[in-house]
Design a protein around this motif. Structure first.
Motif, mmCIF file in Angstrom:
data_model
loop_
_atom_site.group_PDB
_atom_site.id
_atom_site.type_symbol
_atom_site.label_atom_id
_atom_site.label_comp_id
_atom_site.label_asym_id
_atom_site.label_seq_id
_atom_site.Cartn_x
_atom_site.Cartn_y
_atom_site.Cartn_z
ATOM 1 N N ALA A 12 -9.075 11.857 -42.419
ATOM 2 C CA ALA A 12 -10.013 10.838 -41.945
ATOM 3 C C ALA A 12 -10.099 9.679 -42.927
ATOM 4 O O ALA A 12 -10.018 8.507 -42.525
ATOM 5 N N ASP A 13 -10.239 9.976 -44.209
ATOM 6 C CA ASP A 13 -10.292 8.913 -45.217
ATOM 7 C C ASP A 13 -9.023 8.067 -45.192
ATOM 8 O O ASP A 13 -9.079 6.838 -45.267
ATOM 9 N N VAL A 16 -9.083 5.784 -42.192
ATOM 10 C CA VAL A 16 -10.072 4.716 -42.388
ATOM 11 C C VAL A 16 -9.502 3.667 -43.331
ATOM 12 O O VAL A 16 -9.558 2.460 -43.049
ATOM 13 N N HIS A 22 -12.600 4.467 -36.857
ATOM 14 C CA HIS A 22 -13.964 4.986 -36.894
ATOM 15 C C HIS A 22 -13.873 6.481 -36.656
ATOM 16 O O HIS A 22 -13.264 6.923 -35.682
ATOM 17 N N VAL A 23 -14.479 7.257 -37.531
ATOM 18 C CA VAL A 23 -14.383 8.716 -37.474
ATOM 19 C C VAL A 23 -15.678 9.284 -36.919
ATOM 20 O O VAL A 23 -16.767 8.943 -37.378
ATOM 21 N N ALA A 47 -18.712 8.706 -41.877
ATOM 22 C CA ALA A 47 -18.280 9.183 -40.567
ATOM 23 C C ALA A 47 -19.534 9.465 -39.753
ATOM 24 O O ALA A 47 -20.586 9.786 -40.299
#
Length: 162
Positions: A12-13, A16, A22-23, A47
């Motif tokens: 996720a990072d 991003v 957008h998580v 998130a």
């Protein structure tokens, strides 16, 4: 059947940082709430935590609006398939050939060590695994590379109306 929360957070990072995605984390129940909060706390970027906040129609709507979904072998994979949202499915103890998504835009990550699939109709779907090497074999780098190569260009085309 779970990829490590540390890997979800790292993926996720990365998405991003590299692509401005957008998580959103979803789930139901105390166990998943703990997993979602842990993943979000490990991230360097914020998130949205919607754990325990969505019923099935709302979750389906969220999935339908998403550019893509990253999920373990869960109902979310199947909901994404129903609404046509590309899915990045992480499989290990079950065979994606039997339970996985089927659309050409879906990505399936599956390693098949000698012991996989260990959850099947032959053992009443009762796992006995204490060492999920099949899930640990799926790396953040390979999942990120697949998303970047196959799904992010498609998402950009959709956003641009192409």
């Amino acid at each position: 059947k779970r990829w490590d929360v540390e890997r979800f957070a790292a993926l996720a990072d990365r998405l991003v940082e590299r692509h401005g995605v957008h998580v959103v984390f979803t789930g139901q129940g105390a166990e998943e709430r703990t997993l979602v909060r842990t993943a979000a706390s490990l991230m360097r970027h914020p998130a949205l935590d919607l754990c325990d906040q969505l019923d099935v129609p709302a979750l389906t709507g969220l999935i339908a609006d998403a550019s893509f979904v990253v999920a373990n072998d869960t109902s979310v994979v199947h909901l994404a398939g129903i609404v046509g949202t590309p899915v990045v499915a992480l499989f290990g103890p079950t065979a994606p050939s039997l339970y996985g998504p089927r659309a050409p835009h879906d990505l399936v990550f599956y390693k098949q060590p000698y012991c996989s699939p260990c959850i099947s109709n032959y053992n009443l779907k009762l796992p006995r695994c204490l060492d999920p090497v099949c899930m640990r074999a799926i790396t953040v780098d390979e999942v990120a590379a697949g998303i970047e190569a196959d799904l992010l260009p498609r998402a950009a085309d959709v956003a641009a109306g192409r």
